[in-house]
Design an enzyme around this catalytic site. Structure first.
Site, mmCIF file in Angstrom:
data_model
loop_
_atom_site.group_PDB
_atom_site.id
_atom_site.type_symbol
_atom_site.label_atom_id
_atom_site.label_comp_id
_atom_site.label_asym_id
_atom_site.label_seq_id
_atom_site.Cartn_x
_atom_site.Cartn_y
_atom_site.Cartn_z
ATOM 1 N N SER A 182 -5.198 -4.707 9.614
ATOM 2 C CA SER A 182 -6.236 -3.682 9.426
ATOM 3 C C SER A 182 -7.662 -4.249 9.438
ATOM 4 O O SER A 182 -8.539 -3.686 10.105
ATOM 5 C CB SER A 182 -5.988 -2.898 8.144
ATOM 6 O OG SER A 182 -4.795 -2.184 8.265
ATOM 7 N N LYS A 198 1.592 2.742 -2.558
ATOM 8 C CA LYS A 198 1.486 4.017 -1.845
ATOM 9 C C LYS A 198 1.806 5.227 -2.729
ATOM 10 O O LYS A 198 1.336 6.321 -2.460
ATOM 11 C CB LYS A 198 2.395 4.004 -0.620
ATOM 12 C CG LYS A 198 1.827 3.164 0.516
ATOM 13 C CD LYS A 198 2.677 3.243 1.749
ATOM 14 C CE LYS A 198 2.044 2.435 2.859
ATOM 15 N NZ LYS A 198 2.836 2.420 4.068
ATOM 16 N N ASN A 232 -1.169 6.634 2.337
ATOM 17 C CA ASN A 232 -1.592 5.378 2.992
ATOM 18 C C ASN A 232 -3.067 5.419 3.359
ATOM 19 O O ASN A 232 -3.602 4.454 3.896
ATOM 20 C CB ASN A 232 -0.737 5.076 4.229
ATOM 21 C CG ASN A 232 -1.233 5.812 5.454
ATOM 22 O OD1 ASN A 232 -1.691 6.945 5.352
ATOM 23 N ND2 ASN A 232 -1.154 5.179 6.607
HETATM 24 P P1 NAP Z 1 7.761 0.186 0.306
HETATM 25 O O1 NAP Z 1 7.357 1.580 -0.025
HETATM 26 O O2 NAP Z 1 7.516 -0.887 -0.677
HETATM 27 O O3 NAP Z 1 9.358 0.226 0.624
HETATM 28 C C1 NAP Z 1 10.032 -0.945 0.980
HETATM 29 C C2 NAP Z 1 11.474 -0.628 1.304
HETATM 30 O O4 NAP Z 1 12.078 -1.835 1.739
HETATM 31 C C3 NAP Z 1 12.272 -0.142 0.110
HETATM 32 O O5 NAP Z 1 13.224 0.796 0.546
HETATM 33 C C4 NAP Z 1 12.937 -1.420 -0.382
HETATM 34 O O6 NAP Z 1 14.182 -1.207 -0.985
HETATM 35 C C5 NAP Z 1 13.191 -2.135 0.913
HETATM 36 N N1 NAP Z 1 13.262 -3.578 0.697
HETATM 37 C C6 NAP Z 1 12.249 -4.381 0.273
HETATM 38 N N2 NAP Z 1 12.692 -5.648 0.173
HETATM 39 C C7 NAP Z 1 14.001 -5.622 0.533
HETATM 40 C C8 NAP Z 1 15.002 -6.605 0.616
HETATM 41 N N3 NAP Z 1 14.735 -7.884 0.312
HETATM 42 N N4 NAP Z 1 16.244 -6.244 1.023
HETATM 43 C C9 NAP Z 1 16.518 -4.960 1.322
HETATM 44 N N5 NAP Z 1 15.601 -3.972 1.246
HETATM 45 C C10 NAP Z 1 14.374 -4.302 0.859
HETATM 46 O O7 NAP Z 1 7.101 -0.293 1.666
HETATM 47 P P2 NAP Z 1 6.733 0.598 2.944
HETATM 48 O O8 NAP Z 1 5.313 1.018 2.854
HETATM 49 O O9 NAP Z 1 7.748 1.647 3.118
HETATM 50 O O10 NAP Z 1 6.802 -0.500 4.101
HETATM 51 C C11 NAP Z 1 8.021 -0.935 4.642
HETATM 52 C C12 NAP Z 1 7.749 -1.770 5.881
HETATM 53 O O11 NAP Z 1 7.150 -0.974 6.876
HETATM 54 C C13 NAP Z 1 6.774 -2.928 5.631
HETATM 55 O O12 NAP Z 1 7.187 -4.046 6.366
HETATM 56 C C14 NAP Z 1 5.462 -2.431 6.176
HETATM 57 O O13 NAP Z 1 4.629 -3.489 6.627
HETATM 58 C C15 NAP Z 1 5.947 -1.576 7.325
HETATM 59 N N6 NAP Z 1 4.957 -0.544 7.648
HETATM 60 C C16 NAP Z 1 4.433 -0.555 8.890
HETATM 61 C C17 NAP Z 1 3.513 0.405 9.256
HETATM 62 C C18 NAP Z 1 2.941 0.396 10.632
HETATM 63 O O14 NAP Z 1 1.886 0.989 10.829
HETATM 64 N N7 NAP Z 1 3.590 -0.212 11.591
HETATM 65 C C19 NAP Z 1 3.117 1.382 8.337
HETATM 66 C C20 NAP Z 1 3.711 1.381 7.067
HETATM 67 C C21 NAP Z 1 4.620 0.419 6.728
HETATM 68 P P3 NAP Z 1 14.300 -0.792 -2.542
HETATM 69 O O15 NAP Z 1 13.961 0.667 -2.598
HETATM 70 O O16 NAP Z 1 15.741 -1.036 -2.820
HETATM 71 O O17 NAP Z 1 13.364 -1.653 -3.311
#
Ligand code: NAP
Length: 486
Positions: A236, A283, A304
């Site tokens: 970003s 978030k 976000n």
């Molecule tokens: P978040 O709200 O923190 O959610 C993370 C998710 O991943 C939860 O379901 C969590 O499971 C799971 N997780 C985390 N560590 C894990 C592990 N070691 N093993 C298995 N599951 C695991 O994060 P988010 O905002 O949804 O983001 C998720 C991913 O998407 C990130 O990599 C982020 O960079 C990416 N993202 C990309 C964009 C884009 O524009 N391309 C936008 C948003 C997000 P639990 O519920 O069991 O903890």
């Protein structure tokens, strides 16, 4: 003004570093801590390039191994030699040095705190100013992003006739280094490269100059930023600062690493930030600090993007904080997937298709929101099964346990990774075994760093159409930009 800071090991290294520094910067700091010299007369100087000479002992974050008497002699010789424009000395030894009677050398009087950013910075300023130096320098260690505000509050002293240098060290002090000019501080130090840093948390010259354009910022510069923990991996700052530069907008976008959100409100009120991106893990928890949530953010349950309520529709009371939270991830994912579907097959009919979503956090819910609207059947799988179940309930979907995934035999058309598994630097991790992929599946990874994760690479090897999170990132960031700019 940016000042390239050098801490060479030898006179040969010093000569080559001086040449490089002179090409980049008007002002140069020379730290003699590591040089094998007893008198500064042996040091090369440059024409038309003012030099700040100093030599730091271990107790002030330096590397000088000689005695304190030898160091004081070296600093005194530097003052007497009249070869340097400035000599930087610590408060503790100031009274043991004879000040220049005539000549060009001026004294920078500095006070460093390597442990914390204390609350009595005003007293420290008063203590230093009583000695009537030519420049005052106050440097502290940031333990939390809120420590930067204590430094910014020193800006009230910047119009007192004595130039003031003030910033926080450490990773959490980044914003004080970038915003030094906005708050009227005199200079900021930067190493030639990251490995040459002369203090904790220094930002390399190239980033300070070209990514943040720190020496172009001023009192009027608008501030935007990313709230999260961690934030260093994010694209970003690169995206927004590039756009600001291209469109000649007087604004800067910064990474705001919050260890928790306790100080968010006071931080926002003080800095008057005009727009935030929000990333994990805040978030959802950020929502209670906002005045209004859009229906989309409410439905997804994740924010976000935060932008100020420009026309005051949602103003609840006095005070500068009046923030709206929304979600552009859903839009970003939708656009990225639509583009992929179009390149794959015209008239893709979502209604007959099944999507498996790995993860149950903000990204998973944003992606699910749109997929559900398009009529897809959704299956959530998540480390904590209860969260998958909750999402299934909210989106009229199904949930399966992570442990049952390897044996899952139902046909799946679209697989989405919405977990951080595979993000840089732990790029060898993948959320799903390769054998799960079948030719013709569409496989989407929300991760964008790296653009091709192991998850995507293995899917491609099995004949799947793969979609990188980079597209989603760019679409969601572009939507944020539209909300951020007046
Ligand atoms: P978040 O709200 O923190 O959610 C993370 C998710 O991943 C939860 O379901 C969590 O499971 C799971 N997780 C985390 N560590 C894990 C592990 N070691 N093993 C298995 N599951 C695991 O994060 P988010 O905002 O949804 O983001 C998720 C991913 O998407 C990130 O990599 C982020 O960079 C990416 N993202 C990309 C964009 C884009 O524009 N391309 C936008 C948003 C997000 P639990 O519920 O069991 O903890």
């Amino acid at each position: 003004m940016l000042c390239v800071s050098l801490i060479p090991h030898s006179l040969t290294e010093l000569k080559s570093q001086l040449r490089k520094a002179a090409r980049l910067s008007f002002l140069i700091e020379l730290r003699a801590d590591r040089l094998p010299i007893t008198h500064p007369n042996r040091l090369p100087v440059l024409k038309n390039r003012p030099i700040i000479f100093t030599c730091r002992p271990r107790w002030a974050g330096g590397f000088f191994k000689g005695s304190e008497t030898a160091r004081i002699q070296l600093l005194q010789s530097a003052i007497d030699s009249n070869r340097f424009d400035y000599v930087d000395v610590e408060y503790g030894i100031f009274k043991r040095l004879k000040r220049p009677v005539s000549g060009k050398t001026r004294i920078i009087l500095s006070d460093h705190n390597f442990k914390k950013t204390p609350n009595n910075l005003n007293q420290i300023y008063q203590k230093l100013s009583r000695l009537k130096p030519d420049v005052i320098k106050i440097v502290t260690m940031a333990r939390d992003i809120s420590d930067n505000l204590k430094i910014f509050k020193l800006h009230k002293y910047t119009n007192r006739g004595i130039p003031l240098i003030a910033f926080c060290m450490g990773e959490d002090g980044l914003i004080s280094r970038v915003l030094y000019k906005k708050f009227g501080f005199w200079i900021m130090y930067a190493p030639l490269e990251f490995k040459d840093a002369t203090g904790p948390g220094q930002i390399p010259y190239f980033d300070l100059k070209h990514l943040y354009r720190a020496d172009r910022l001023n009192k009027q510069t608008k501030i935007y930023g990313l709230i999260g923990q961690p934030v260093a991996h994010s694209l970003s700052p690169l995206f927004f600062n590039h756009i600001f530069k291209q469109k000649k907008i007087n604004a800067v976008y910064l990474p705001f690493r919050f260890k928790n959100l306790k100080s968010f409100k006071s931080f926002n009120d003080f800095l008057d930030v005009l727009g935030y991106s929000v990333t994990a893990p805040y978030k959802t928890s950020i929502m209670r600090y906002l005045n209004h949530l859009t229906p989309l953010a409410r439905r997804i349950g994740a924010v976000n993007t935060i932008y100020p309520d420009k026309i005051g529709v949602y103003r609840k009371g006095p005070g500068p904080t009046n923030l709206i939270g929304t979600n552009t991830d859903a839009w970003g994912a939708w656009q990225a997937l639509e583009q992929a579907f179009r390149s794959y097959q015209t008239g893709y009919d979502y209604r007959d298709k099944t999507a498996l979503i790995i993860g149950a956090g903000g990204a998973a819910r944003a992606i699910a929101f749109w997929l559900r609207l398009s009529g897809m059947r959704l299956i959530f799988v998540n480390r904590h099964y209860l969260k998958a179940k909750k999402n299934a309930l909210d989106f009229k979907a199904e949930a399966i346990k992570f442990s049952s995934l390897p044996g899952y035999k139902e046909p799946v058309d679209l697989i989405i990774n919405a977990t951080p598994l595979g993000t840089w630097p732990r790029t060898n991790i993948t959320p799903l075994p390769k054998k799960f992929f079948k030719p013709g599946m569409i496989v989407f990874d929300a991760i964008y760093n790296p653009p091709e994760t192991r998850f995507l690479r293995e899917a491609k090897e099995k004949g799947c159409l793969t979609v990188s999170g980079l597209g989603m990132f760019l679409y969601q960031a572009d939507a944020q930009l539209k909300l951020f700019l007046p």
